[in-house]
Design a protein around this motif. Sequence first.
Motif, PDB file in Angstrom:
ATOM      1  N   THR A   9       0.945  -1.228  -0.028  1.00 30.54           N
ATOM      2  CA  THR A   9      -0.132  -0.097  -0.106  1.00 30.54           C
ATOM      3  C   THR A   9       0.861   1.162   0.044  1.00 30.54           C
ATOM      4  OG1 THR A   9      -1.911   1.172   1.189  1.00 30.54           O
ATOM      5  CG2 THR A   9      -0.291   0.027   2.487  1.00 30.54           C
ATOM      6  N   GLN A  10       0.451   2.374  -0.160  1.00 36.79           N
ATOM      7  CA  GLN A  10       1.016   3.575  -0.362  1.00 36.79           C
ATOM      8  C   GLN A  10       1.321   4.177   1.135  1.00 36.79           C
ATOM      9  OE1 GLN A  10       2.133   5.033  -3.119  1.00 36.79           O
ATOM     10  NE2 GLN A  10       1.301   3.398  -4.073  1.00 36.79           N
ATOM     11  N   TRP A  11       2.481   4.630   1.281  1.00 32.80           N
ATOM     12  CA  TRP A  11       2.865   5.280   2.485  1.00 32.80           C
ATOM     13  C   TRP A  11       1.540   5.870   3.309  1.00 32.80           C
ATOM     14  CZ3 TRP A  11       3.682   9.520   5.658  1.00 32.80           C
ATOM     15  CH2 TRP A  11       4.689   9.336   6.659  1.00 32.80           C
ATOM     16  N   GLN A  12       1.602   5.661   4.642  1.00 37.80           N
ATOM     17  CA  GLN A  12       0.632   6.425   5.228  1.00 37.80           C
ATOM     18  C   GLN A  12       1.060   7.151   6.661  1.00 37.80           C
ATOM     19  OE1 GLN A  12      -2.522   3.580   6.474  1.00 37.80           O
ATOM     20  NE2 GLN A  12      -1.985   2.157   4.762  1.00 37.80           N
ATOM     21  N   ASP A  13       0.439   8.492   6.814  1.00 38.10           N
ATOM     22  CA  ASP A  13       0.829   9.244   7.911  1.00 38.10           C
ATOM     23  C   ASP A  13       0.638   8.601   9.272  1.00 38.10           C
ATOM     24  OD1 ASP A  13       1.673  11.409   6.277  1.00 38.10           O
ATOM     25  OD2 ASP A  13      -0.017  12.279   6.425  1.00 38.10           O
ATOM     26  N   SER A  14      -0.300   7.723   9.148  1.00 38.05           N
ATOM     27  CA  SER A  14      -0.621   7.005  10.493  1.00 38.05           C
ATOM     28  C   SER A  14       0.394   6.178  10.780  1.00 38.05           C
ATOM     29  CB  SER A  14      -1.960   6.226  10.484  1.00 38.05           C
ATOM     30  OG  SER A  14      -1.751   5.312   9.371  1.00 38.05           O
ATOM     31  N   TRP A  15       1.473   5.660  10.001  1.00 36.70           N
ATOM     32  CA  TRP A  15       2.365   4.583  10.506  1.00 36.70           C
ATOM     33  C   TRP A  15       3.281   5.287  11.552  1.00 36.70           C
ATOM     34  CZ3 TRP A  15       3.632   2.755   4.691  1.00 36.70           C
ATOM     35  CH2 TRP A  15       2.659   1.771   4.548  1.00 36.70           C
ATOM     36  N   ASP A  18       1.404   4.969  14.697  1.00 36.55           N
ATOM     37  CA  ASP A  18       1.426   3.559  15.181  1.00 36.55           C
ATOM     38  C   ASP A  18       2.719   2.874  15.624  1.00 36.55           C
ATOM     39  OD1 ASP A  18      -1.100   3.351  13.948  1.00 36.55           O
ATOM     40  OD2 ASP A  18      -0.272   2.316  12.099  1.00 36.55           O
ATOM     41  N   THR A  43       7.853   0.895   6.225  1.00 35.37           N
ATOM     42  CA  THR A  43       6.787   2.039   6.905  1.00 35.37           C
ATOM     43  C   THR A  43       7.663   3.243   7.567  1.00 35.37           C
ATOM     44  OG1 THR A  43       6.821   0.663   8.791  1.00 35.37           O
ATOM     45  CG2 THR A  43       5.205   0.188   7.142  1.00 35.37           C
ATOM     46  N   THR A  49       6.392   2.770  -0.461  1.00 38.93           N
ATOM     47  CA  THR A  49       5.146   1.619  -0.854  1.00 38.93           C
ATOM     48  C   THR A  49       5.561   0.613   0.314  1.00 38.93           C
ATOM     49  OG1 THR A  49       4.792   2.403  -3.103  1.00 38.93           O
ATOM     50  CG2 THR A  49       4.257   0.099  -2.212  1.00 38.93           C
ATOM     51  N   ASP A  52       1.425  -3.235   5.216  1.00 43.26           N
ATOM     52  CA  ASP A  52       0.889  -2.486   6.395  1.00 43.26           C
ATOM     53  C   ASP A  52       1.235  -3.169   7.610  1.00 43.26           C
ATOM     54  OD1 ASP A  52      -0.694  -0.624   7.930  1.00 43.26           O
ATOM     55  OD2 ASP A  52      -2.604  -1.498   7.477  1.00 43.26           O
TER      56      ASP A  52
END
Length: 198
Positions: A9-15, A18, A43, A49, A52
């Motif tokens: 998946t594309q990079w997420q700010d929430s990582w 987390d 991550t 990418t 998750d």
Amino acid sequence: MPAVSIELTQWQDSWTRDFEELAELIRGAAGPSVVRVDHIGSTSVPGMTAKDVIDVQVIVRRLPDQQLEDGLLAAGFTRSPGAHELRDHVPESWEGDPSAWDKRVFRPPADTRPGNVHVRIAGRPNERYALLFREFLTADPRTRAAWALFKQRLAAAVGDLNPYGQIKDPASDVLMAAAERWASETGWHPPAETPPGY
């Protein structure tokens, strides 16, 4: 070994958040055994990418570390089974004792988000490898984009996590040869001691 699908998946700010929550849980469970807790893997690289799954590096002074293991198990972490969870991939260029790449791997409690907790010894080459991977890809957008594309094409070609990892490990060594040149040119080196606030 049963097939395990790969979902990138594309990079997420929430990582980032987390990781911080997982790191806090680890520090609370493991106590003074922990020298440092790092966010590592894809991550940890903004824009990359990735699966998750949060990869965490826990640095200790020795392995096995019974206090750390007892603390993590009591907090609901589980040991990841298999011999491959006791030693990292050893690069072909490594000329020293393979035991320098020893580690332990834990999984977070079932009621938290998926992750891999890699426990490694301070000053060992696998500590450096993980941190250099993160810093190099964060600093070099062209290489970051190329590595993301490689992972996407590899995942599409093999469709199974097991051969994906077997192919990606030696490819990572090629990437890390470029990372070592970058480290030499920039003077980068891993942290020598525990950051303030730990």
